[in-house]
Scaffold this motif. Structure first.
Motif, PDB file in Angstrom:
ATOM      1  N   LYS A  27       0.838  -1.206   0.000  1.00 29.82           N
ATOM      2  CA  LYS A  27       0.000   0.000   0.000  1.00 29.82           C
ATOM      3  C   LYS A  27       0.870   1.253   0.000  1.00 29.82           C
ATOM      4  O   LYS A  27       0.545   2.244  -0.655  1.00 29.82           O
ATOM      5  CB  LYS A  27      -0.948  -0.011   1.197  1.00 29.82           C
ATOM      6  N   ALA A  28       1.993   1.211   0.717  1.00 29.20           N
ATOM      7  CA  ALA A  28       2.920   2.354   0.727  1.00 29.20           C
ATOM      8  C   ALA A  28       3.521   2.547  -0.661  1.00 29.20           C
ATOM      9  O   ALA A  28       3.668   3.678  -1.132  1.00 29.20           O
ATOM     10  CB  ALA A  28       4.020   2.120   1.766  1.00 29.20           C
ATOM     11  N   TYR A  29       3.848   1.431  -1.330  1.00 34.10           N
ATOM     12  CA  TYR A  29       4.373   1.505  -2.706  1.00 34.10           C
ATOM     13  C   TYR A  29       3.353   2.185  -3.622  1.00 34.10           C
ATOM     14  O   TYR A  29       3.691   3.091  -4.377  1.00 34.10           O
ATOM     15  CB  TYR A  29       4.714   0.095  -3.224  1.00 34.10           C
ATOM     16  N   VAL A  30       2.106   1.760  -3.548  1.00 32.67           N
ATOM     17  CA  VAL A  30       1.055   2.322  -4.411  1.00 32.67           C
ATOM     18  C   VAL A  30       0.890   3.817  -4.141  1.00 32.67           C
ATOM     19  O   VAL A  30       0.724   4.608  -5.057  1.00 32.67           O
ATOM     20  CB  VAL A  30      -0.276   1.561  -4.200  1.00 32.67           C
ATOM     21  N   ALA A  31       0.973   4.223  -2.873  1.00 37.34           N
ATOM     22  CA  ALA A  31       0.747   5.616  -2.499  1.00 37.34           C
ATOM     23  C   ALA A  31       1.949   6.516  -2.783  1.00 37.34           C
ATOM     24  O   ALA A  31       1.796   7.733  -2.880  1.00 37.34           O
ATOM     25  CB  ALA A  31       0.395   5.696  -1.018  1.00 37.34           C
ATOM     26  N   ALA A  32       3.132   5.931  -2.926  1.00 41.09           N
ATOM     27  CA  ALA A  32       4.343   6.740  -3.110  1.00 41.09           C
ATOM     28  C   ALA A  32       4.310   7.492  -4.435  1.00 41.09           C
ATOM     29  O   ALA A  32       3.859   6.965  -5.449  1.00 41.09           O
ATOM     30  CB  ALA A  32       5.576   5.839  -3.047  1.00 41.09           C
ATOM     31  N   GLY A  33       4.789   8.716  -4.413  1.00 41.95           N
ATOM     32  CA  GLY A  33       4.778   9.529  -5.617  1.00 41.95           C
ATOM     33  C   GLY A  33       6.011   9.367  -6.491  1.00 41.95           C
ATOM     34  O   GLY A  33       5.959   9.597  -7.686  1.00 41.95           O
ATOM     35  N   GLY A  34       7.130   8.975  -5.894  1.00 41.58           N
ATOM     36  CA  GLY A  34       8.381   8.896  -6.642  1.00 41.58           C
ATOM     37  C   GLY A  34       8.664   7.490  -7.139  1.00 41.58           C
ATOM     38  O   GLY A  34       7.809   6.611  -7.109  1.00 41.58           O
TER      39      GLY A  34
END
Length: 94
Positions: A27-34
């Motif tokens: 979920k953190a990967y999906v939300a990350a912008g970079g």
């Protein structure tokens, strides 16, 4: 290797428990912008009842994100002395 929406190399298996570290990492990967990547061991019901994962968020490049996600996954795999379930692979990166 396309920029933008990222690439999924295989659909990662995510435990149903939202507090599971791999679910949180994805979920953190999906939300990350970079530039980010998510690595995991392939889930095989016959071989193992667990998965190992790793990720890296907001790296300077997609290649760096993938390399660091793999290191994270391999480190976790080594820590738990996992012998089944396969080796770490990049599941998704952007």
């Amino acid at each position: 290797m396309g920029e933008g929406g990222g690439k999924k190399l295989f659909p990662p298996y995510l435990p149903r428990n939202p507090k599971d570290p791999c679910t949180k990492a994805y979920k953190a990967y999906v939300a990350a912008g970079g530039h980010s990547a998510y690595a995991t061991t392939p889930y095989a019901r016959i071989m193992s009842s667990y998965i190992v994962c790793g990720g890296h968020l907001n790296a300077p490049s997609q290649k760096t994100a993938e390399e660091l996600a793999m290191k994270s996954c391999q480190s976790t795999r080594g820590h738990y002395k996992v012998t089944t379930g396969g080796s770490c692979e990049i599941a998704a990166s952007k």
